[in-house]
Each structure stands twice: as C-alpha cells, then as structure tokens.
Motif scaffolding. Structure first.
Motif, mmCIF file in Angstrom:
data_model
loop_
_atom_site.group_PDB
_atom_site.id
_atom_site.type_symbol
_atom_site.label_atom_id
_atom_site.label_comp_id
_atom_site.label_asym_id
_atom_site.label_seq_id
_atom_site.Cartn_x
_atom_site.Cartn_y
_atom_site.Cartn_z
ATOM 1 N N PHE A 5 -65.002 -92.552 -34.059
ATOM 2 C CA PHE A 5 -64.930 -92.193 -32.583
ATOM 3 C C PHE A 5 -64.439 -93.582 -32.072
ATOM 4 C CE2 PHE A 5 -66.553 -92.515 -28.109
ATOM 5 C CZ PHE A 5 -65.921 -91.173 -27.662
ATOM 6 N N ALA A 6 -63.548 -93.845 -31.084
ATOM 7 C CA ALA A 6 -63.059 -94.938 -30.523
ATOM 8 C C ALA A 6 -62.834 -94.686 -29.199
ATOM 9 C CB ALA A 6 -62.061 -95.421 -31.398
ATOM 10 N N SER A 7 -63.231 -95.838 -28.334
ATOM 11 C CA SER A 7 -62.782 -96.049 -27.015
ATOM 12 C C SER A 7 -62.140 -97.084 -26.417
ATOM 13 C CB SER A 7 -63.937 -95.594 -25.882
ATOM 14 O OG SER A 7 -64.667 -94.368 -26.243
ATOM 15 N N GLY A 8 -61.324 -97.279 -25.496
ATOM 16 C CA GLY A 8 -60.542 -98.402 -25.053
ATOM 17 C C GLY A 8 -60.228 -98.320 -23.515
ATOM 18 N N VAL A 53 -54.854 -95.023 -30.479
ATOM 19 C CA VAL A 53 -55.302 -94.047 -30.680
ATOM 20 C C VAL A 53 -54.825 -93.455 -32.338
ATOM 21 C CG1 VAL A 53 -54.805 -91.355 -30.059
ATOM 22 C CG2 VAL A 53 -55.127 -93.304 -28.452
ATOM 23 N N ALA A 54 -53.580 -93.648 -32.416
ATOM 24 C CA ALA A 54 -53.173 -93.423 -33.885
ATOM 25 C C ALA A 54 -54.023 -94.321 -34.852
ATOM 26 C CB ALA A 54 -51.732 -93.925 -33.970
ATOM 27 N N ASP A 55 -54.269 -95.404 -34.695
ATOM 28 C CA ASP A 55 -55.242 -96.141 -35.684
ATOM 29 C C ASP A 55 -56.729 -95.274 -35.528
ATOM 30 O OD1 ASP A 55 -55.710 -98.345 -37.490
ATOM 31 O OD2 ASP A 55 -57.300 -98.925 -35.928
ATOM 32 N N THR A 57 -57.460 -92.382 -35.149
ATOM 33 C CA THR A 57 -57.436 -90.950 -35.677
ATOM 34 C C THR A 57 -56.598 -90.830 -37.128
ATOM 35 O OG1 THR A 57 -55.327 -90.609 -34.552
ATOM 36 C CG2 THR A 57 -57.325 -89.834 -33.378
ATOM 37 N N ASN A 58 -56.516 -92.194 -37.569
ATOM 38 C CA ASN A 58 -55.839 -92.085 -38.892
ATOM 39 C C ASN A 58 -54.592 -91.469 -39.017
ATOM 40 O OD1 ASN A 58 -55.786 -92.866 -41.792
ATOM 41 N ND2 ASN A 58 -56.570 -90.814 -42.322
ATOM 42 N N LYS A 59 -53.901 -91.830 -37.987
ATOM 43 C CA LYS A 59 -52.445 -91.302 -37.817
ATOM 44 C C LYS A 59 -52.045 -89.762 -37.527
ATOM 45 C CE LYS A 59 -51.022 -95.387 -38.336
ATOM 46 N NZ LYS A 59 -52.256 -96.188 -38.725
ATOM 47 N N GLN A 60 -53.219 -89.338 -37.200
ATOM 48 C CA GLN A 60 -53.123 -87.729 -36.954
ATOM 49 C C GLN A 60 -52.495 -87.405 -35.599
ATOM 50 O OE1 GLN A 60 -53.880 -84.979 -38.888
ATOM 51 N NE2 GLN A 60 -53.876 -86.662 -40.496
ATOM 52 N N ILE A 61 -52.641 -88.383 -34.629
ATOM 53 C CA ILE A 61 -52.292 -88.331 -33.199
ATOM 54 C C ILE A 61 -51.327 -89.471 -32.878
ATOM 55 C CG2 ILE A 61 -52.710 -88.347 -30.929
ATOM 56 C CD1 ILE A 61 -55.212 -86.600 -31.473
ATOM 57 N N LEU A 62 -50.210 -89.514 -32.863
ATOM 58 C CA LEU A 62 -49.409 -90.662 -32.914
ATOM 59 C C LEU A 62 -48.916 -91.168 -31.378
ATOM 60 C CD1 LEU A 62 -46.720 -90.215 -35.607
ATOM 61 C CD2 LEU A 62 -48.891 -91.572 -35.556
ATOM 62 N N LEU A 78 -57.709 -95.345 -19.693
ATOM 63 C CA LEU A 78 -58.983 -95.325 -20.346
ATOM 64 C C LEU A 78 -58.475 -94.390 -21.344
ATOM 65 C CD1 LEU A 78 -59.841 -95.498 -17.172
ATOM 66 C CD2 LEU A 78 -62.219 -95.718 -18.291
ATOM 67 N N ALA A 79 -59.067 -94.487 -22.623
ATOM 68 C CA ALA A 79 -58.630 -93.770 -23.695
ATOM 69 C C ALA A 79 -59.847 -93.411 -24.564
ATOM 70 C CB ALA A 79 -57.160 -94.188 -24.299
ATOM 71 N N ASN A 80 -60.071 -92.686 -25.145
ATOM 72 C CA ASN A 80 -60.878 -92.040 -26.285
ATOM 73 C C ASN A 80 -60.388 -91.104 -27.506
ATOM 74 O OD1 ASN A 80 -62.071 -89.487 -26.025
ATOM 75 N ND2 ASN A 80 -62.474 -90.040 -24.191
ATOM 76 N N ALA A 81 -60.807 -91.610 -28.795
ATOM 77 C CA ALA A 81 -60.163 -90.627 -29.671
ATOM 78 C C ALA A 81 -61.299 -90.516 -30.691
ATOM 79 C CB ALA A 81 -59.253 -91.495 -30.434
ATOM 80 N N LEU A 82 -61.169 -89.251 -31.095
ATOM 81 C CA LEU A 82 -62.242 -88.646 -32.327
ATOM 82 C C LEU A 82 -61.419 -88.281 -33.666
ATOM 83 C CD1 LEU A 82 -65.167 -87.810 -32.885
ATOM 84 C CD2 LEU A 82 -64.482 -85.600 -31.910
ATOM 85 N N TYR A 83 -61.976 -88.624 -34.615
ATOM 86 C CA TYR A 83 -61.448 -88.302 -35.932
ATOM 87 C C TYR A 83 -62.544 -87.563 -36.876
ATOM 88 C CZ TYR A 83 -59.250 -88.465 -40.286
ATOM 89 O OH TYR A 83 -58.841 -88.478 -41.822
ATOM 90 N N PHE A 84 -62.049 -86.448 -37.628
ATOM 91 C CA PHE A 84 -62.851 -85.858 -38.397
ATOM 92 C C PHE A 84 -62.070 -85.278 -39.734
ATOM 93 C CE2 PHE A 84 -64.686 -81.685 -39.944
ATOM 94 C CZ PHE A 84 -66.003 -82.117 -40.300
ATOM 95 N N LYS A 85 -62.772 -85.607 -40.716
ATOM 96 C CA LYS A 85 -62.120 -84.830 -41.963
ATOM 97 C C LYS A 85 -63.581 -84.489 -42.963
ATOM 98 C CE LYS A 85 -59.284 -86.232 -45.976
ATOM 99 N NZ LYS A 85 -58.143 -87.201 -46.644
ATOM 100 N N GLY A 86 -63.395 -83.282 -43.204
ATOM 101 C CA GLY A 86 -64.461 -82.791 -43.905
ATOM 102 C C GLY A 86 -63.979 -81.800 -45.187
#
Length: 296
Positions: A5-8, A53-55, A57-62, A78-86
């Motif tokens: 999870f990242a916010s900026g 955001v791309a960084d 989300t592991n490039k899932q959202i460019l 303001l931006a936040n991003a969430l990445y999940f891999k399972g």
C-alpha cells in the motif's frame, strides 16, 4: 500472498504542507510528500504521480491520472495505491465451459475446475465459495477470495451488492467455514480493468463542501477556498488457475478556488460478485463483479 500500500501527496511549489499534516501522513500512512511545479510543468507532475502509482502496483496500473486531469490551476494531488498478488492453496485444472452473459448470449470461457472438496455454503437465493490464498510466512496476514453466486431468477447481482456494501457483517457472516465434497465445479478465469471519476458519486453520498470551496487549511498554508476538482479511481484484477493479481489506485485533484452435504455444486456460469478479504480483520481489499469473463 503479497500486498503493498502506498500513498503520496504532490503540492504546488507556491504552497507548503503544514508540518503537522506531513508528520501524520508519514507516520500513519507512510505517505511521501513532494513539491512540484503545476503552473509551468503540469504534464510532468502528472507523469510523476502516474509513475509513483505504477511502481506501487508493480506496473499493473500505469495511468491513474488521465491526460488533462492536471493543469496550471492544480494546487495539490493526493494518491494512494494498493497491490495484491496471491496464489491459491491448491491450483485448479482448466477446461472450457459456457457462461451466460446478460442479454441472453452464451459464450465459452476458460474455467477453473476441480474434484477436490471446497469451502461452499448455500444460502437463500445464492451460494458462496471461499478460495483461500497460500500463506507460506508465519505472522503474515491471510487472505481469501469470496465468490457470491445468485440463484437463477431469485436474488439479483444488485441485491447482493446492496447487502455487501450496506451491511458491515454481510461478507463475514456469508463466508463458508468448512469444506464440503463438490459435485459440478466451475469458476471462470477473468481479467479486467475498471476506471471512473468518482466526484458525482461522492456528492450523492453527501460529500459536497469539499467540492465547493472547502477548508483545507489544516493541510497546507493557503488551503482556504480550495476545492476538489476530480477523484480518479482505477482498478485491475486477474484471476486464473494459479491465483490472483489485483491493484487499485485513487487520485484526488484539488484546484485553487450451506450445511454439510455430498457433492455440492458450484457452477459460476452466470454473473457473480467477488471480494478479496483479509482473514483476521475481515477487511475487504477488492469488491467487484463479473458479467462477462471475456470482457477486459
């Protein structure tokens, strides 16, 4: 499962974030704060946000901020991003099966199948499937995907959506707890991206002052009279026989001024609801629906 999870916060160089806000953003949300030049380099600033955001989300959202969303009037983003891999605890077999999309059309889609027992429960009007993700690290949060499949001509997908978002305990109380032997089993593989601008929806929910000259003085110097101009949200998810990769990002732009049984069927051959849930807290990371598995 992997999660991040990242916010900026990006603020125009003519303004300054208040130290109290910066400290809270860093300590509670691990948010980064940058000064940028929206007046003369708005496009460069937009690209910096999208790269963040791309960084995350592991490039899932460019691209969460579309062209034209940032200009010389922009004061802060303001931006936040969430990445999940399972990965599933047990991978599935794959075969081709029919899926009935709205409007009466039937398509053939690659689908996950198995003869192994699964977490399935049957409720009035729908049935539920819990698919746990593998967790190889102790002390790490555990996640699962919940799929809610409406029965034909009884409960609609909209009904399930309403219950899921309006009743906090609905997801938890309708998550199967035990495995049962399966009869017919089919869940389609799917991958799609969704994006929308959420300002009008937020207004309908009663968030109005922030769009009409709010008071952001607790956030930055000169924050009086700023208003939110856009709320951009984008999400992507991919589910296959191995597991799930999903990401979501939101950017806000402000301008100045069943019981046990034998052979329980779970055949998701029609639209269904899905959620990715954290086991310990019941927090829902992703919530969506599949109407056509072939539509990306």
């Amino acid at each position: 499962a992997q999660t991040s999870f990242a916010s900026g916060v990006w603020v125009d160089r003519m303004l300054a974030l208040k130290p109290e806000f910066t400290a809270i953003a860093a300590s509670r949300y691990n948010a980064t704060a940058e000064s940028v030049d929206f007046v003369s380099e708005a496009e460069h600033a937009r690209q910096r946000v999208n790269a963040f955001v791309a960084d995350a989300t592991n490039k899932q959202i460019l691209e969460v901020l579309p062209p034209g969303s940032v200009d010389s009037r922009t004061a802060v983003v303001l931006a936040n991003a969430l990445y999940f891999k399972g990965a599933w605890t047990q991978p599935f077999d794959v075969s081709t099966a029919p899926f009935h999309i709205p409007g009466g059309t039937t398509v053939r889609v690659p689908s996950m199948t198995t003869s192994e027992s699964q977490h399935i429960a049957v409720y009035p009007g729908f049935r539920a499937l819990k698919l746990p993700y593998k967790n190889d690290v102790q002390q790490q949060a555990e996640f699962y995907m919940l799929i809610l499949l409406p029965d034909r001509d009884t409960v609609t997908l909209a009904d399930l959506y309403d219950k899921a978002v309006s009743t906090p305990e609905f997801i938890k109380t309708h998550t199967p707890t035990g495995k049962v032997p399966v009869g017919q089993f089919m869940v389609p593989k799917f991958k799609f991206t969704s994006k929308f601008e959420a300002s009008s929806d937020m207004r309908k929910l009663g968030v109005t002052r922030a769009f009409e000259g709010g008071d952001f003085s607790g956030m930055m110097t000169g924050g009086e009279g700023l208003s939110i101009n856009g709320v951009y949200h984008k999400a992507t998810i991919e589910v296959d026989e191995v597991g799930t990769v999903a990401a979501t990002a939101t950017a806000i732009v402000e301008f100045g001024s069943a019981g046990p049984g034998h052979g329980v069927d779970f055949v998701a051959d029609r639209p269904f609801l899905f959620a990715v849930v954290e086991e310990g807290t019941d927090a829902v990371l992703f919530l969506g629906h599949v109407a056509n598995p072939l539509a990306h």
